[in-house]
Design an enzyme around this catalytic site. Sequence first.
Site, PDB file in Angstrom:
ATOM      1  CG  ASN A 318      -3.925  -2.143   3.548  1.00 57.39           C
ATOM      2  OD1 ASN A 318      -3.467  -2.286   4.668  1.00 57.39           O
ATOM      3  ND2 ASN A 318      -3.650  -2.989   2.589  1.00 57.39           N
ATOM      4  CG  ASP A 319      -5.921  -4.410   0.339  1.00 55.93           C
ATOM      5  OD1 ASP A 319      -5.536  -3.241   0.274  1.00 55.93           O
ATOM      6  OD2 ASP A 319      -5.265  -5.367  -0.077  1.00 55.93           O
ATOM      7  CD1 TRP A 343      -0.161  -1.734   4.584  1.00 55.37           C
ATOM      8  CD2 TRP A 343       1.963  -2.266   5.009  1.00 55.37           C
ATOM      9  NE1 TRP A 343       0.045  -3.030   4.183  1.00 55.37           N
ATOM     10  CE2 TRP A 343       1.331  -3.384   4.427  1.00 55.37           C
ATOM     11  CE3 TRP A 343       3.305  -2.374   5.373  1.00 55.37           C
ATOM     12  CZ2 TRP A 343       1.997  -4.584   4.182  1.00 55.37           C
ATOM     13  CZ3 TRP A 343       3.966  -3.579   5.136  1.00 55.37           C
ATOM     14  CH2 TRP A 343       3.309  -4.656   4.547  1.00 55.37           C
ATOM     15  CG  PHE A 376      -0.238  -9.680   2.792  1.00 58.57           C
ATOM     16  CD1 PHE A 376       0.114  -9.138   4.015  1.00 58.57           C
ATOM     17  CD2 PHE A 376       0.541  -9.354   1.686  1.00 58.57           C
ATOM     18  CE1 PHE A 376       1.209  -8.279   4.135  1.00 58.57           C
ATOM     19  CE2 PHE A 376       1.636  -8.501   1.791  1.00 58.57           C
ATOM     20  CZ  PHE A 376       1.979  -7.962   3.010  1.00 58.57           C
ATOM     21  CB  SER A 377      -5.753  -8.927   0.618  1.00 61.70           C
ATOM     22  OG  SER A 377      -5.673  -7.644   1.177  1.00 61.70           O
ATOM     23  NE  ARG A 435       0.407  -8.459  -2.982  1.00 58.70           N
ATOM     24  CZ  ARG A 435       1.468  -8.196  -3.746  1.00 58.70           C
ATOM     25  NH1 ARG A 435       2.425  -9.107  -3.883  1.00 58.70           N
ATOM     26  NH2 ARG A 435       1.563  -7.037  -4.373  1.00 58.70           N
ATOM     27  CG  ASP A 436      -3.853  -9.785  -2.691  1.00 57.77           C
ATOM     28  OD1 ASP A 436      -3.417  -9.991  -1.538  1.00 57.77           O
ATOM     29  OD2 ASP A 436      -3.465  -8.844  -3.409  1.00 57.77           O
ATOM     30  CD  GLU A 484      -0.943  -4.823  -4.835  1.00 51.29           C
ATOM     31  OE1 GLU A 484       0.040  -4.987  -4.119  1.00 51.29           O
ATOM     32  OE2 GLU A 484      -1.665  -3.796  -4.760  1.00 51.29           O
TER      33      GLU A 484
HETATM   34  C1  FRU Z   1      -3.037  -4.256  -1.796  1.00 52.29           C
HETATM   35  C2  FRU Z   1      -2.077  -5.134  -1.028  1.00 52.29           C
HETATM   36  C3  FRU Z   1      -2.366  -6.595  -1.251  1.00 52.29           C
HETATM   37  C4  FRU Z   1      -1.808  -7.230  -0.030  1.00 52.29           C
HETATM   38  C5  FRU Z   1      -2.153  -6.221   1.015  1.00 52.29           C
HETATM   39  C6  FRU Z   1      -1.191  -6.131   2.142  1.00 52.29           C
HETATM   40  O1  FRU Z   1      -3.240  -3.022  -1.204  1.00 52.29           O
HETATM   41  O2  FRU Z   1      -0.752  -4.830  -1.397  1.00 52.29           O
HETATM   42  O3  FRU Z   1      -1.830  -7.099  -2.445  1.00 52.29           O
HETATM   43  O4  FRU Z   1      -2.380  -8.470   0.230  1.00 52.29           O
HETATM   44  O5  FRU Z   1      -2.223  -4.974   0.366  1.00 52.29           O
HETATM   45  O6  FRU Z   1      -1.650  -5.268   3.125  1.00 52.29           O
END
Ligand code: FRU
Length: 734
Positions: A318-319, A343, A376-377, A435-436, A484
């Site tokens: 993903n991201d 995921w 995570f991201s 997060r992120d 996010e």
């Molecule tokens: C966005 C998200 C982020 C998180 C990541 C986890 O798609 O939910 O906020 O860090 O994916 O995979």
Amino acid sequence: MPLNQRVHIHPAVLTRAAHLIMNAPSTRPALAAIAALVLFTLATAAWAAGRDDIVIADFEGKDFGAWQATGTAFGQGPARGTLPGQMTVEGFQGQGLVNSFHGGDDSTGTLTSPPFRIERRAINFLIGGGKYPGETCINLVVDGKPVRTATGPNDRPGGSERLDWQGWNVAELEGKNASIEIVDKRTGGWGHINVDQIAQSDRLRAEVPAHRELVAEARFLHLPVKTGAPKRRMSLSGDGTVLREFDIELADGTPDFWAFCDLAPFRGRRLMIDVNALPVESRALDAITQGDEIKGAPVYSEAHRPQFHFTSRRGWLNDPNGLVYFRGEYHLFYQHNPYGWDWGNMHWGHAVSPDLVHWKELPIALYPRQYGDWAFSGSAVVDHANTGGFQKGDEPPLVAAFTSTGRGECIVFSNDRGRTWTEYEKNPVVKHQGRDPRLLWHEPTKRWVMAVYDELQEKRWIAFYTSADLKSWEFRSRIDGFYECPDLFALTVAGNPSVRKWVLYAADGQYLLGDFDGTTFQPDSAGKQRLWYGNFYAAQTYSDSPGGRRVQVGWGTGITFPGMPFNQQMTVPCTLTLRNTPDGLRMHAEPVDEIASLRGRKRAWTNRTVAPGDGLPDAIEGDLFEIRADLAADGASAFGFDVRGVPVVYDMKKRELACQGKTAPLAPVDGRVRLQVLVDRGSIEVFGNGGQVALSVGVTPADDQRTLTFFTRDGNVRIHALDVFALKSAWDGR
Ligand code: FRU
């Protein structure tokens, strides 16, 4: 495990156990030999018995026969699979099963078998559904009392509709009269019970922890994956230390694909593979092998592998994370599940490219610190002035910030161009609900800024922190209304290098223009603007991109690849600019120029009028295309391209682009619509009027549909210019 259960273990398991004992570097060989002998004797005893199973019920009839139902949950008879409103029920055998979803989740009832005599050592059954002891369960009743009980696993998001084997050891009850009672007493929320194939047997089909030992002697450990199989917790340990731990839908039989675990760091070591639970007779661990190549069809040549959009060799992505350019390489880190198609198990995968088109996937950059503490991201920067003091050697280090789900926002650094990363010893550097982290250097204040998604007082914010050294961070301000994956950067206004505007967006891509003074973002307007539509999420832009070019990559969320050993793709890298439009200043996104390096055969048309039914002369065949068109309706209500059977339509009345039900608003300029369309094996991306809007759409054209044609409806279209290029694969000649 009590000894009396062991006699029912499948010989394969005993062979495996004996093998382990025989191969253990035991300092007590006599003990090992005795243990092996005991196991061998038990196996022989169990299998000499070899009596046939006695089926108690397989629920293949129209009604429950002599079974007694109360309440409404079980209906009038066995269900034929999934009931209305239920998620897909899998894993039952034949046509029918017991399914207490009749009337939805709130219905209750019981289903009781006629009495029977216990004549075998085990009772096995398939069971799925709620894990609510006493509420959604199956019971063995002797002398009016439940003496054994089991529930469904409820181990998947949204509840488990998958049936798997469970069983009871009933050796001590042999000769007694018993009945089976299936119960659904649960109301208020998800929870029901699915049961099938109840049989008495001499072989217990329960699940037990499983192990296998091996010496790491090749590059990869090949792990068989079957999407939808029960999720197992697997770990890899050496000398008693857990080295890797993750969830995996382990195939017990033919896998959908082979995932891999990189053994390079463990070469020559003796490793133990542990799985929390496997059916006693499972051969899944035996199927695991080692090799120096990834197992399966050659990577990137798979039928539906995108040819110029980034996908991971194996598993889920993903991201995009940590986008940074350094010494000739664009780094693409990304959220990655290396062990599954969906995921989960979040790692940072890693790829590099000299040109944003040709990618080379490298080993995983960030592993989760431990099971449950996922990576995570986050983002990455070059610390040119070594403000953090992380530099070793002549080159400035790369520094990344990511969310450790168990700790908070963490800093890692790399002195080998992103190949390996070291944790800052005082992590986490920011602790909050969120997060992120997005790192950026704010030149006017000569400080680092972290823009990070933040949850506070039931609201969703982007918070801004600042730091002189990337280690100690001070909270400055927050702005609400974002969810996010924030990004924050400045763009020059309409190509004028002396005027800049700041852009702030989060995962959905909708952005605010404004000013940022290093601590606070001041928006120019209340409402956000939107550039991207369709399958697009969690985009990020490159730090340190040469020439100040602002390059963005998004996650093509929801673009799936059924049947492939990978899932989800990145969107094409785009250059972002700020340009004036009749509606005001707007961000534009256009595919990076480097994409042109993939162009092959070209067909061009200019200044001609096309009537309905004309089609394009000499339509191009292929599966990868770039189209550049400058078109004007001359009576047409709609026009566009039929791309391998998938229409890409511009609707004059609605003034919008449409593809597969996804739309983007686009007004003609001076009566003309300019389109750039990129066609890959899993997606179509359309950029309207120089990237004023962008539409990303996941498509799965039939393999035999390979033509591209132009069409117009209800009237003519003036083609001012139309170029169609067949594109080459970015994976060729790697
Ligand atoms: C966005 C998200 C982020 C998180 C990541 C986890 O798609 O939910 O906020 O860090 O994916 O995979």
